[in-house]
Design a protein around this motif. Structure first.
Motif, short mmCIF file in Angstrom:
data_model
loop_
_atom_site.label_atom_id
_atom_site.label_comp_id
_atom_site.label_asym_id
_atom_site.label_seq_id
_atom_site.Cartn_x
_atom_site.Cartn_y
_atom_site.Cartn_z
N ALA A 171 0.82 -1.21 0.00
CA ALA A 171 0.00 0.00 0.00
C ALA A 171 0.86 1.27 0.00
O ALA A 171 0.36 2.37 -0.25
CB ALA A 171 -0.94 0.01 1.20
N THR A 172 2.16 1.12 0.26
CA THR A 172 3.04 2.30 0.20
C THR A 172 3.57 2.53 -1.21
O THR A 172 4.23 3.53 -1.47
CB THR A 172 4.26 2.16 1.14
N VAL A 173 3.29 1.58 -2.11
CA VAL A 173 3.79 1.73 -3.49
C VAL A 173 2.73 2.45 -4.32
O VAL A 173 1.61 1.99 -4.44
CB VAL A 173 4.10 0.35 -4.12
N ASN A 174 3.12 3.58 -4.88
CA ASN A 174 2.21 4.32 -5.75
C ASN A 174 2.42 3.94 -7.21
O ASN A 174 3.56 3.72 -7.63
CB ASN A 174 2.45 5.82 -5.63
N ASP A 175 1.34 3.89 -7.97
CA ASP A 175 1.52 3.84 -9.41
C ASP A 175 2.16 5.17 -9.81
O ASP A 175 1.66 6.23 -9.43
CB ASP A 175 0.18 3.67 -10.13
N PRO A 176 3.28 5.12 -10.55
CA PRO A 176 4.00 6.37 -10.82
C PRO A 176 3.21 7.37 -11.65
O PRO A 176 3.49 8.56 -11.58
CB PRO A 176 5.26 5.92 -11.57
N GLU A 177 2.26 6.89 -12.42
CA GLU A 177 1.49 7.85 -13.23
C GLU A 177 0.24 8.33 -12.51
O GLU A 177 -0.09 9.50 -12.52
CB GLU A 177 1.09 7.21 -14.56
N ILE A 178 -0.45 7.39 -11.90
CA ILE A 178 -1.72 7.75 -11.26
C ILE A 178 -1.46 8.34 -9.88
O ILE A 178 -2.25 9.09 -9.34
CB ILE A 178 -2.65 6.52 -11.18
N ARG A 179 -0.30 8.00 -9.34
CA ARG A 179 0.14 8.54 -8.06
C ARG A 179 -0.83 8.22 -6.92
O ARG A 179 -1.13 9.05 -6.08
CB ARG A 179 0.39 10.06 -8.18
N ARG A 180 -1.32 7.01 -6.96
CA ARG A 180 -2.10 6.49 -5.83
C ARG A 180 -1.63 5.07 -5.57
O ARG A 180 -1.08 4.41 -6.45
CB ARG A 180 -3.59 6.56 -6.15
N PRO A 181 -1.86 4.57 -4.34
CA PRO A 181 -1.36 3.23 -4.00
C PRO A 181 -1.90 2.16 -4.95
O PRO A 181 -3.08 2.16 -5.28
CB PRO A 181 -1.90 3.01 -2.58
N ILE A 182 -1.01 1.27 -5.37
CA ILE A 182 -1.41 0.22 -6.31
C ILE A 182 -2.50 -0.66 -5.71
O ILE A 182 -3.32 -1.22 -6.43
CB ILE A 182 -0.20 -0.64 -6.76
N THR A 183 -2.54 -0.73 -4.38
CA THR A 183 -3.56 -1.55 -3.72
C THR A 183 -4.96 -0.92 -3.87
O THR A 183 -5.96 -1.63 -3.86
CB THR A 183 -3.24 -1.69 -2.21
N ASP A 184 -5.00 0.42 -3.99
CA ASP A 184 -6.30 1.09 -4.16
C ASP A 184 -6.79 1.01 -5.60
O ASP A 184 -7.93 1.31 -5.88
CB ASP A 184 -6.18 2.60 -3.83
N LEU A 185 -5.89 0.67 -6.48
CA LEU A 185 -6.21 0.76 -7.91
C LEU A 185 -6.52 -0.60 -8.52
O LEU A 185 -6.66 -0.72 -9.73
CB LEU A 185 -5.03 1.41 -8.67
#
Ligand SMILES: Nc1ncnc2c1ncn2[C@@H]1O[C@H](COP(=O)(O)OP(=O)(O)OP(=O)(O)O)[C@@H](O)[C@H]1O
Ligand SMILES: [Mg+2]
Ligand SMILES: [Zn+2]
Length: 390
Positions: free
Chosen positions: A14-28
């Motif tokens: 959850a601390t990893v952001n998608d670099p483009e969307i800039r939100r946690p990959i777990t939320d996406l």
């Protein structure tokens, strides 16, 4: 040794952001599966939005780093997959947050994003250089910043940020702004969309007029997923025209920063900038005088060599103040600087390559002035607070 807890691994992901969307990959919905085997190796599958996602190296590195740090993890086995059309549609839905498609988030009354339109009476005065450096300076102060390069004739912003010919990633009909690596070390972020990136063919000569230009501008503001920005900069084509009218319609709350050189006839510049601002129903927040002087190579910056004359910025500011009946200040005087030009050519803005130089210091000061300002709401003095940390 105890096997690492799945919960901790989830928390790490959850601390990893998608670099483009800039939100946690777990939320996406990007984390497809996570398993830990008896040896403590974590098997994780991450779904990219599109195959050949240009930023998969970043995601790979960030996932490995985050999961690798969890107690008891002996190894990370990452598999990258690609979202199905259905998953992408779901993601798009999540990102829109139920908003209707064509809404421009920045023009909503509750928008917290400061929008700055960088304008000039004529070309070549350093508008794009100022835009890029102000945006980078703000990002390095920890803010989330976007640039819309709306200069149909030039679109020089990507090159000035070292982005070359990158094309933005598209998720269904949503476009991801291109993140810049420039702010990696700081908490801030800077991403860019250029009108040049939206051209069907790169070498295409753009002769866009009214409606097409309007559509391109709206696309850059509403089809691009900007997320929560603290500040958005618009690099406009020189002079007035179609784009100014479009901007006035779509972003009436944008504020105008006028860039001028010391020699420009105040009347001419002020007249054009004034016409533009009144067309746009927008406030002129100040004037940046660029190429103000050349610091004397012998005596240092105390001795200003006035290559392009003097006083243009102050004259424009005075004329605009008189015309609008409110104070239009000179926000800064940026000296001529060979490194600034070279930084533009090589894709490393001067505020990054030599932040101590007089030109970078002047630009950083302007960024600080702008970001420290209130939002101009009656009786309210809201400083600019980094998004998500309100
Ligand atoms: N303070 C400065 N010192 C030295 N060179 C500068 C300075 N500001 C801008 N330049 C250089 O002047 C040229 C024009 O600058 P820039 O492209 O930023 O202007 P512009 O107003 O955006 O131009 P255009 O109208 O073509 O879009 C560039 O080569 C840039 O590197
Ligand atoms: Mg330009
Ligand atoms: Zn001297």
């Amino acid at each position: 040794m105890a096997t690492p807890a799945l919960e901790q691994i989830q928390a790490a992901l959850a601390t990893v952001n998608d670099p483009e969307i800039r939100r946690p990959i777990t939320d996406l919905g990007m984390v497809d599966s996570v398993e830990v085997d008896d040896a403590g190796v974590v098997h994780v599958t991450v779904l990219l939005t599109v195959s050949g996602c240009p930023l998969k190296d970043t995601i790979t590195r960030d996932v490995n780093a985050a999961v690798g740090k969890v107690d008891g993890v002996t190894g990370v086995d990452l598999t990258l997959g690609v979202m199905t059309a259905e998953q992408r549609a779901g993601l798009q839905e999540t990102l829109r947050g139920g908003q209707s498609q064509k809404e421009i988030p920045f023009s909503r009354p509750d928008s917290l994003t400061k929008v700055y339109a960088i304008a000039s009476g004529k070309g070549g005065v350093g508008k794009s250089s100022v835009t890029v450096n102000l945006a980078v300076a703000m990002a390095r102060q920890g803010l989330k910043v976007g640039i819309v390069d709306a200069d149909i004739y030039g679109h020089s912003v990507p090159a000035m940020l070292g982005l070359g010919d990158v094309r933005p990633t598209q998720v269904e009909d949503m476009i991801m702004p291109v993140p810049t690596p420039i702010t990696r070390e700081s908490a801030g972020e800077l991403s860019v969309i250029s009108i040049g990136m939206l051209k069907p063919r790169r070498d295409q000569v753009v002769a866009w007029r009214g409606p097409m230009l309007d559509r391109a501008l709206v696309q850059m503001l509403s089809d691009v997923y900007w997320g929560d920005l603290d500040a958005l900069f618009l690099d406009l084509p020189p002079g007035t025209g179609d784009i100014a009218i479009s901007l006035g319609q779509h972003l009436p709350n944008a504020e105008v920063v006028v860039v001028t050189t010391p020699q420009e006839a105040a009347a001419e510049v002020a007249e054009r900038a004034g016409t533009m601002a009144s067309m746009m129903h927008q406030r002129v927040v100040g004037v940046v005088e660029n190429m103000s002087f050349l610091p004397c190579p012998h005596c240092g910056p105390e001795h200003r060599l006035e290559v392009f004359g003097a006083g243009g910025g102050a004259r424009v500011a005075k004329t605009l103040s008189g015309r609008f009946g409110y104070d239009v200040p000179v926000l800064g005087e940026v000296p001529l600087d060979l490194d600034l030009r070279e930084g533009g050519d090589t894709g490393t803005p001067i505020v990054v390559s030599s932040p101590e130089s007089p030109s970078a210091a002047a630009l950083t000061q302007v960024a600080t002035t702008l970001s420290g300002r209130g939002r101009g709401l009656a009786g309210m003095q809201l400083g600019l607070t980094p998004a998500g940390r309100l």
